[in-house]
Design a protein around this motif. Sequence first.
Motif, PDB file in Angstrom:
ATOM      1  N   ALA B 310       0.650  -1.351   0.084  1.00 51.30           N
ATOM      2  CA  ALA B 310       0.100   0.031  -0.050  1.00 51.30           C
ATOM      3  C   ALA B 310       0.720   1.249   0.127  1.00 51.30           C
ATOM      4  N   PRO B 311       1.958   1.381   1.030  1.00 49.21           N
ATOM      5  CA  PRO B 311       2.669   2.582   0.848  1.00 49.21           C
ATOM      6  C   PRO B 311       3.399   2.576  -0.504  1.00 49.21           C
ATOM      7  N   ALA B 312       3.992   1.517  -1.159  1.00 46.49           N
ATOM      8  CA  ALA B 312       4.790   1.663  -2.374  1.00 46.49           C
ATOM      9  C   ALA B 312       3.937   2.172  -3.502  1.00 46.49           C
ATOM     10  N   GLU B 313       2.633   1.723  -3.599  1.00 43.40           N
ATOM     11  CA  GLU B 313       1.422   2.266  -4.648  1.00 43.40           C
ATOM     12  C   GLU B 313       1.148   3.691  -4.124  1.00 43.40           C
ATOM     13  N   CYS B 314       0.766   3.916  -2.983  1.00 39.71           N
ATOM     14  CA  CYS B 314       0.537   5.349  -2.645  1.00 39.71           C
ATOM     15  C   CYS B 314       1.659   6.427  -2.922  1.00 39.71           C
ATOM     16  N   SER B 315       3.059   5.749  -2.794  1.00 39.56           N
ATOM     17  CA  SER B 315       4.150   6.946  -2.928  1.00 39.56           C
ATOM     18  C   SER B 315       4.057   7.301  -4.524  1.00 39.56           C
ATOM     19  N   ALA B 316       3.629   6.080  -5.249  1.00 36.76           N
ATOM     20  CA  ALA B 316       3.648   6.294  -6.745  1.00 36.76           C
ATOM     21  C   ALA B 316       2.324   7.204  -7.087  1.00 36.76           C
ATOM     22  N   ASN B 317       1.261   7.128  -6.671  1.00 41.66           N
ATOM     23  CA  ASN B 317       0.029   7.623  -7.038  1.00 41.66           C
ATOM     24  C   ASN B 317       0.059   9.121  -6.379  1.00 41.66           C
ATOM     25  N   LEU B 318       0.734   9.455  -5.301  1.00 41.38           N
ATOM     26  CA  LEU B 318       0.589  10.645  -4.576  1.00 41.38           C
ATOM     27  C   LEU B 318       1.653  11.383  -5.310  1.00 41.38           C
ATOM     28  N   GLU B 346       3.495  21.077   2.915  1.00 43.19           N
ATOM     29  CA  GLU B 346       2.367  22.111   3.613  1.00 43.19           C
ATOM     30  C   GLU B 346       1.084  21.300   3.328  1.00 43.19           C
ATOM     31  N   GLY B 347       0.814  20.533   2.204  1.00 43.72           N
ATOM     32  CA  GLY B 347      -0.384  19.952   1.847  1.00 43.72           C
ATOM     33  C   GLY B 347      -0.664  18.587   2.371  1.00 43.72           C
ATOM     34  N   PHE B 348       0.250  17.751   2.640  1.00 42.68           N
ATOM     35  CA  PHE B 348      -0.246  16.507   3.393  1.00 42.68           C
ATOM     36  C   PHE B 348       0.209  16.343   4.672  1.00 42.68           C
ATOM     37  N   GLY B 349      -0.674  15.573   5.279  1.00 44.60           N
ATOM     38  CA  GLY B 349      -0.458  15.526   6.783  1.00 44.60           C
ATOM     39  C   GLY B 349       0.467  14.323   7.100  1.00 44.60           C
ATOM     40  N   ASP B 350       0.668  14.234   8.416  1.00 43.62           N
ATOM     41  CA  ASP B 350       1.661  13.199   9.002  1.00 43.62           C
ATOM     42  C   ASP B 350       1.730  11.915   8.440  1.00 43.62           C
ATOM     43  N   GLU B 351       0.421  11.324   8.518  1.00 44.08           N
ATOM     44  CA  GLU B 351       0.384   9.807   8.010  1.00 44.08           C
ATOM     45  C   GLU B 351       0.734   9.545   6.465  1.00 44.08           C
ATOM     46  N   VAL B 352       0.037  10.652   5.787  1.00 43.74           N
ATOM     47  CA  VAL B 352       0.281  10.374   4.600  1.00 43.74           C
ATOM     48  C   VAL B 352       1.807  10.665   4.042  1.00 43.74           C
ATOM     49  N   LYS B 353       2.430  11.573   4.581  1.00 43.17           N
ATOM     50  CA  LYS B 353       3.853  11.808   4.302  1.00 43.17           C
ATOM     51  C   LYS B 353       4.665  10.545   4.901  1.00 43.17           C
ATOM     52  N   ARG B 354       4.113   9.934   5.963  1.00 43.81           N
ATOM     53  CA  ARG B 354       4.888   8.931   6.463  1.00 43.81           C
ATOM     54  C   ARG B 354       4.936   7.571   5.614  1.00 43.81           C
ATOM     55  N   ARG B 355       3.651   7.440   4.988  1.00 36.19           N
ATOM     56  CA  ARG B 355       3.376   6.194   3.905  1.00 36.19           C
ATOM     57  C   ARG B 355       4.291   6.433   2.589  1.00 36.19           C
ATOM     58  N   ILE B 356       4.233   7.839   2.070  1.00 39.37           N
ATOM     59  CA  ILE B 356       4.980   7.999   1.102  1.00 39.37           C
ATOM     60  C   ILE B 356       6.340   7.669   1.063  1.00 39.37           C
ATOM     61  N   VAL B 358       7.713   5.572   3.529  1.00 37.13           N
ATOM     62  CA  VAL B 358       7.727   4.117   3.605  1.00 37.13           C
ATOM     63  C   VAL B 358       7.691   3.557   2.157  1.00 37.13           C
ATOM     64  N   GLY B 359       7.145   4.062   1.353  1.00 40.82           N
ATOM     65  CA  GLY B 359       6.866   3.395   0.075  1.00 40.82           C
ATOM     66  C   GLY B 359       8.087   3.715  -1.061  1.00 40.82           C
ATOM     67  N   CYS B 360       8.446   5.108  -0.657  1.00 41.15           N
ATOM     68  CA  CYS B 360       9.981   5.239  -1.507  1.00 41.15           C
ATOM     69  C   CYS B 360      11.129   4.480  -0.866  1.00 41.15           C
ATOM     70  N   TYR B 361      11.138   3.924   0.122  1.00 38.48           N
ATOM     71  CA  TYR B 361      12.148   3.383   0.785  1.00 38.48           C
ATOM     72  C   TYR B 361      11.870   2.078   0.143  1.00 38.48           C
ATOM     73  N   ALA B 362      10.700   1.167   0.201  1.00 35.85           N
ATOM     74  CA  ALA B 362      10.304  -0.082  -0.252  1.00 35.85           C
ATOM     75  C   ALA B 362      10.795  -0.098  -1.719  1.00 35.85           C
ATOM     76  N   LEU B 363      10.576   0.931  -2.547  1.00 35.51           N
ATOM     77  CA  LEU B 363      10.821   0.764  -4.064  1.00 35.51           C
ATOM     78  C   LEU B 363      12.242   1.347  -4.488  1.00 35.51           C
ATOM     79  N   SER B 364      13.090   2.039  -3.368  1.00 34.62           N
ATOM     80  CA  SER B 364      14.338   2.433  -3.881  1.00 34.62           C
ATOM     81  C   SER B 364      15.352   1.363  -4.133  1.00 34.62           C
ATOM     82  N   ALA B 365      16.211   1.772  -5.021  1.00 35.35           N
ATOM     83  CA  ALA B 365      17.354   1.005  -5.437  1.00 35.35           C
ATOM     84  C   ALA B 365      17.960   0.150  -4.493  1.00 35.35           C
ATOM     85  N   GLY B 366      17.906  -1.301  -4.820  1.00 39.82           N
ATOM     86  CA  GLY B 366      18.779  -2.252  -3.520  1.00 39.82           C
ATOM     87  C   GLY B 366      17.623  -2.519  -2.687  1.00 39.82           C
ATOM     88  N   PHE B 367      16.539  -2.148  -2.515  1.00 41.10           N
ATOM     89  CA  PHE B 367      15.593  -2.850  -1.445  1.00 41.10           C
ATOM     90  C   PHE B 367      14.305  -3.176  -2.220  1.00 41.10           C
TER      91      PHE B 367
END
Lengths: 93, 484
Positions: B310-318, B346-356, B358-367
């Motif tokens: 879910a965070p991986a897809e959310c990071s791409a969608n958002l 400024e536009g996103f809240g904390d939980e949304v930023k956190r998931r973005i 986590v998603g970037c981390y899960a999709l990043s090179a090497g991971f």
Amino acid sequence: MDHSEIKKLAHLARLEIRPDALDEVAERISNVLTLVDQLQALDTDHVAPMAHPLDAVQRLRADVVTEPDCRAAYQAIAPATENGLYLVPKVID
Amino acid sequence: MHNLTIAQMIRELRQKTFSSVELTEHFLARIERLDSQYNSFVSITRARALQQARQADARLAAGNAPALCGVPIAHKDIFCTNGVRTSCGSKMLDNFVPPYDATIVENYQRDGVVMLGKTNMDEFAMGSSNETSYYGPVRNPWALNCVPGGSSGGAAASVAARITPACTASDTGGSIRQPASLCGITGIKPTYGRVSRWGMIAFASSLDQAGLLTRTAEDSALLLNTMASFDSKDSTCVDEPVPDYTATLNQSISGLKIGLPKEYFGEGLSEGTARAVEEAIKTFEKLGATVHSISLPHSHIAVPAYYVIAPAECSANLSRFDGVRYGYRCENPQNLEDLYKRSRSEGFGDEVKRRIMVGCYALSAGFYDAYYAKAQKARRLIQQDFVEAFKQVDVIMGPTSPSPAFEFGSKGKDPVAMYLEDIYTIATNLAGLPGMSIPCGLSDNKPVGLQIIGNYFAEAQMLNVAHQFQQNTQFHDLAPAGIQ
């Protein structure tokens, strides 16, 4: 996760983290990563990744124009436009 | 009027007991008078609703109106509505007025359904308590100090409080079923691909599915008839005929095989919830169903797999929210990177930023292999558990949530505590299966939900099973104290 890792991650996500929030963000993201690390114990050697629950494939359609021109409607809600173009801060000196 | 089900409203509208304008006005007045206690609506579309109601009355008078014509409902604020602000619970989209309608919104308009307004939700549907909304938390009509569940918290609270007869909603990991459970109403998440996602603001595209929150299973069946359709604009929508979901509601469920997964009745399940669910199972046995113990051995990895996918897809969608084309833009950006970063921060809240992140981390090179590819493999194992189970049983039942509605702030600041709220619902999304929650009792005077999981495209069977339960119990008729 240390501060430099969090800052790198924030940059990848095009987000800014206030310096005084770095500790808290690092801790909470670490908690999430500890949760997902439970996956590492799972044996998935002979398992194919699942992309779609019904194994659906991309549908194809005839190569004809289907989209009408909606530029004016889409740009009406943009923060800044000029002559049909989206405006952003200067990127080339 | 507000105690009527939609099935009853349809009959009364045709018998001219009241008009759609009168019915719509009644609900608008209730929203305007009562919603300050719940905060379940973010927009009330009074003028548009009355205009639609007048058109519906004309169609009813002409005598060829579709079944739902003249019935008022609300839409979760995740569905794009042409000319009506669609915020998705976020500051990012506080100023977003879509230039088009979601397919499901169009479907309801076609059939003469009246839109009362748009309901509050967790920001970008990320949450299980409706505490992450930019517009403030929604309060549970059963206990105002408790959450309504999430992310469709406004939808569920508004139906429970009888200020709207039903509401559309979306479910990525439990966002329909868990609030249905906590608010004592009926919720259905159809099979992935059964309902168009076009115009539903994307969170995690391989998991997101639109569905409904209603008082009864019969109302869900009536509304799903219009909501479900094949849509070429959604590439993952499945081209499968849509049955009349009301046609099989009254079938006997004698001989129905119910599977109870042992993993759904273990540690973490509250005593009151377990008791209510066990009583419900006994009711099904009295109706002629048989109960079978089953196992879903990979249940324990559903939450970890979900919190990669879910965070991986959310990071791409958002990533589309960049301050350039629509939505929030920061003041005085210094350069393009500053525009992106400050608009998003400024536009996103904390939980949304956190998931973005986590998603970037899960999709990043090497991971990627260690996280995303691994989670997609785990997803296959979870799906196979269900495939095996459905060789032995017709439906699977268990609790929807580990415990009834909890107090605001009680999950603390650790996001993982909140994530475990969806421990019984997430696997269904990962497998793409349909699921429901129906009220099955009270614990500490708060509702308990029974989850029903069906096989692929078995919505009609789930609705039949739920309807038969509701024909023989009164839990779906219970209203929160003070609601007349």
